[in-house]
Scaffold this motif. Sequence first.
Motif, PDB file in Angstrom:
ATOM      1  N   LYS A   1      60.155   8.997  -7.148  1.00 27.16           N
ATOM      2  CA  LYS A   1      59.109   8.047  -7.524  1.00 27.16           C
ATOM      3  C   LYS A   1      59.278   6.698  -6.847  1.00 27.16           C
ATOM      4  O   LYS A   1      58.422   5.844  -6.998  1.00 27.16           O
ATOM      5  CB  LYS A   1      59.124   7.845  -9.040  1.00 27.16           C
TER       6      LYS A   1
ATOM      7  N   LYS B   1      48.727   5.613  -7.184  1.00 30.41           N
ATOM      8  CA  LYS B   1      48.257   6.366  -8.342  1.00 30.41           C
ATOM      9  C   LYS B   1      47.516   7.604  -7.861  1.00 30.41           C
ATOM     10  O   LYS B   1      46.806   7.559  -6.856  1.00 30.41           O
ATOM     11  CB  LYS B   1      47.318   5.519  -9.190  1.00 30.41           C
TER      12      LYS B   1
ATOM     13  N   GLU C   1      46.677   7.976 -12.595  1.00 30.90           N
ATOM     14  CA  GLU C   1      47.982   7.897 -13.251  1.00 30.90           C
ATOM     15  C   GLU C   1      49.057   7.580 -12.212  1.00 30.90           C
ATOM     16  O   GLU C   1      48.957   7.962 -11.055  1.00 30.90           O
ATOM     17  CB  GLU C   1      48.314   9.220 -13.946  1.00 30.90           C
ATOM     18  N   PHE C   2      50.106   6.900 -12.658  1.00 29.12           N
ATOM     19  CA  PHE C   2      51.204   6.518 -11.772  1.00 29.12           C
ATOM     20  C   PHE C   2      51.773   7.730 -11.053  1.00 29.12           C
ATOM     21  O   PHE C   2      52.053   8.760 -11.665  1.00 29.12           O
ATOM     22  CB  PHE C   2      52.298   5.814 -12.581  1.00 29.12           C
ATOM     23  N   HIS C   3      51.948   7.606  -9.729  1.00 29.63           N
ATOM     24  CA  HIS C   3      52.527   8.683  -8.935  1.00 29.63           C
ATOM     25  C   HIS C   3      53.875   8.267  -8.348  1.00 29.63           C
ATOM     26  O   HIS C   3      54.873   8.928  -8.576  1.00 29.63           O
ATOM     27  CB  HIS C   3      51.565   9.103  -7.823  1.00 29.63           C
TER      28      HIS C   3
ATOM     29  N   THR D   1      57.701   6.285 -16.074  1.00 24.84           N
ATOM     30  CA  THR D   1      56.552   5.818 -15.293  1.00 24.84           C
ATOM     31  C   THR D   1      56.559   4.298 -15.248  1.00 24.84           C
ATOM     32  O   THR D   1      57.160   3.636 -16.104  1.00 24.84           O
ATOM     33  CB  THR D   1      55.208   6.275 -15.910  1.00 24.84           C
TER      34      THR D   1
END
Length: 145
Positions: free
Chosen positions: A83, A102, A106-108, A139
């Motif tokens: 991440k 994202k 959503e957070f990538h 995250t």
Amino acid sequence: MKKIILALLIAVTAVFSISAKSVAYNETSEDNWSSISYTNVPILKILDSREAYVVIYQKNKIGVGQTVIPKKWTKGDPENPRKLKIRNLGTGKLKPFLTVVKKDGEFHHVILTVPANRQNSAWGVISYKNTVPDTDKETLEELEL
């Protein structure tokens, strides 16, 4: 003779420009949209601690914000991709920045683009005796911009 060559050149150019316009790329079609988006944020200071990086960033030119990025995010495997990627800023006029990527909103993952030289003024150190909160998060929270 020059007029004939000029007329042929104009005719060929016109034919190619018409054919190029006939193959239109419709960028408003939803088939062409990407599910990935990103946000770049300027970094004012990045503080290195034992388990995490504390990033102090600029908020739309009005104030500063702070976030914690665990160092364990740099490790990954096929099941859980990493991440955090740290990219070398290199030499030049660019300043350090943080990129939050994202996927489907959503957070990538997050990319830190910072100088490799830890003697640079963008880097700082938090005492290894101090503990940094939120080093076990999965995250990145939504950054206040």
